[in-house]
Design an enzyme around this catalytic site. Structure first.
Site, PDB file in Angstrom:
ATOM      1  N   ASP A   1     -18.160  30.970  -5.970  1.00 49.86           N
ATOM      2  CA  ASP A   1     -19.423  30.495  -5.405  1.00 49.86           C
ATOM      3  C   ASP A   1     -20.568  30.621  -6.388  1.00 49.86           C
ATOM      4  OD1 ASP A   1     -17.601  31.324  -3.068  1.00 49.86           O
ATOM      5  OD2 ASP A   1     -19.090  29.936  -2.247  1.00 49.86           O
TER       6      ASP A   1
ATOM      7  N   ASN B   1     -16.955  35.457  -5.438  1.00 53.15           N
ATOM      8  CA  ASN B   1     -16.088  34.584  -4.626  1.00 53.15           C
ATOM      9  C   ASN B   1     -15.790  35.291  -3.301  1.00 53.15           C
ATOM     10  OD1 ASN B   1     -14.529  32.112  -4.380  1.00 53.15           O
ATOM     11  ND2 ASN B   1     -12.709  33.401  -4.536  1.00 53.15           N
ATOM     12  N   LYS B   2     -15.001  34.666  -2.490  1.00 49.39           N
ATOM     13  CA  LYS B   2     -14.693  35.160  -1.143  1.00 49.39           C
ATOM     14  C   LYS B   2     -14.298  36.640  -1.148  1.00 49.39           C
ATOM     15  CE  LYS B   2     -14.986  33.354   1.871  1.00 49.39           C
ATOM     16  NZ  LYS B   2     -16.236  33.454   2.671  1.00 49.39           N
TER      17      LYS B   2
END
Ligand code: MRU
Length: 360
Positions: A245, A255-256
């Site tokens: 992201d 990121n996640k």
């Protein structure tokens, strides 16, 4: 759906030719239903992002870009557009691509007379969408070359890839980022198998990545988020590849949630860890990724409840935890550059330490 070998066919966002609406796939309903939603107001665009009908950094960027174009169609005055720039940027905080896309459309309108702004904004949103597909296709080619190199070390068995969340076509306008190399390698005949982290709490791996890979006939297995380390210890993962992201120029990868733990396990087991990102995901303003990247805190309901299809075929939400238990739900984490082997962009793959020279 009938599996097809052509991942370029999956587009989760497409505009109408009359420039008055665009369409998205409602990802909250996958994998049980494939339903599209028509978006013809900026309110609906913001709603689609907030509720995660669309999600994934590149896709929310393109959605917000078209949303601003729809706002310009309603009222192209500076005040109204400024309000929508702020509103669309506020829908989700972590993915820099969202703010990048909104700013790019707003910048394209500078010096344009109000009567021409809606058409200019729509065209710019279209360029953002088209460039995303092209960048991801290039990421696919660069990443597939890396996957081929790894497979060359043990050509007698399929390449074992592990991915987290969904960074496939559904997360972008086309191809995906982390999954683009998988699709390109698979199409070229490389024997490949993907371990799909389910990715609690929203299960983007189990519901979206698995759906995509099944759709395109790519061998895969869904595992619980905690299985990755065990699989790595037993030589069952050759490479980890994720999207992002936001990436700092120092090479830290946001990121996640849970990505960091996979990177730690990969490093401990000598397994390469790649982040596949369009260069628009690199945020040159971040000095300290742990302090400067806003981490989205989502509703605790995403942890407390889970959606699934029951044995009668009905999609239902069921509660997992005691009524009184508090819940925390940070949606992203930061993997430090020292755990990242390569960043793969549309311009090629590089070590995280080279990002500043290449993109700074
Ligand atoms: O919360 P989500 O589903 O929007 O999170 C998505 C991810 O974390 C993806 O890995 C990231 O956006 C990269 S998408 C190409």
């Amino acid at each position: 759906m009938t599996p097809t070998t052509d991942p370029s066919t999956l587009r989760p966002l497409w505009p109408d030719s009359d420039a008055r609406r665009f369409h998205v796939v409602d990802q909250t309903l996958l994998p049980h239903s494939f339903v599209t939603v028509a978006i013809d107001t900026p309110e609906l665009a913001a709603h689609a992002i907030r509720t995660m009908q669309v999600r994934g950094a590149p896709l929310i960027g393109a959605t917000a870009a078209y949303g601003l174009a729809l706002a310009a169609r309603r009222d192209a005055g500076d005040g109204h557009l400024g309000d929508w720039v702020r509103e669309l940027k506020s829908t989700r905080p972590t993915a820099v691509k969202l703010a990048w896309a909104v700013d790019r459309v707003a910048t394209a309108l500078v010096g344009i007379a109000p009567p021409n702004r809606a058409a200019t904004a729509w065209a710019e949103a279209g360029r953002i969408a088209d460039e995303d597909v092209a960048a991801n296709e290039a990421i696919g080619d660069h990443g597939a070359a890396l996957l081929r190199d790894i497979h060359a070390g043990h050509p007698e068995r399929p390449l074992q890839v592990l991915t987290h969340c969904n960074a496939g076509a559904l997360a972008t306008v086309g191809w995906g980022t982390a999954l683009a190399p998988v699709y390109r390698a698979h199409a070229a005949g490389l024997p490949i198998h993907v371990w799909v982290d389910e990715t609690r709490p929203r299960n983007q791996g189990a519901s979206l990545t698995a759906w995509e890979l099944a759709h395109f006939g790519v061998p895969h297995t869904v595992v619980v988020d905690n299985a990755g380390g065990h699989l790595m210890q037993h030589g069952r993962v050759d490479v980890v590849i994720v999207g992002a992201d936001r990436v700092s120029v120092q090479g830290d990868v946001c990121n996640k949630i849970g990505t960091y733990l996979k990177a730690l396990a990969a490093a401990d087991n000598g397994i390469p860890f790649y982040a596949a990102v369009p260069s628009s995901t690199i945020d040159r303003t971040v000095a300290n990724a742990f302090a400067d990247i806003p981490i989205e805190e989502r509703s605790g309901d995403e942890v407390a409840w889970i959606r699934g299809r029951d044995s009668d075929g009905r999609v239902r939400d069921v509660r997992l935890i005691p009524d009184g238990s508090p819940v925390a739900n940070p949606a992203f984490d930061v993997t430090p550059a020292r755990l990242v082997t390569r960043i793969v962009t549309e311009r090629g793959a590089c070590a995280p330490g080279e990002l500043r020279r290449l993109f700074g």
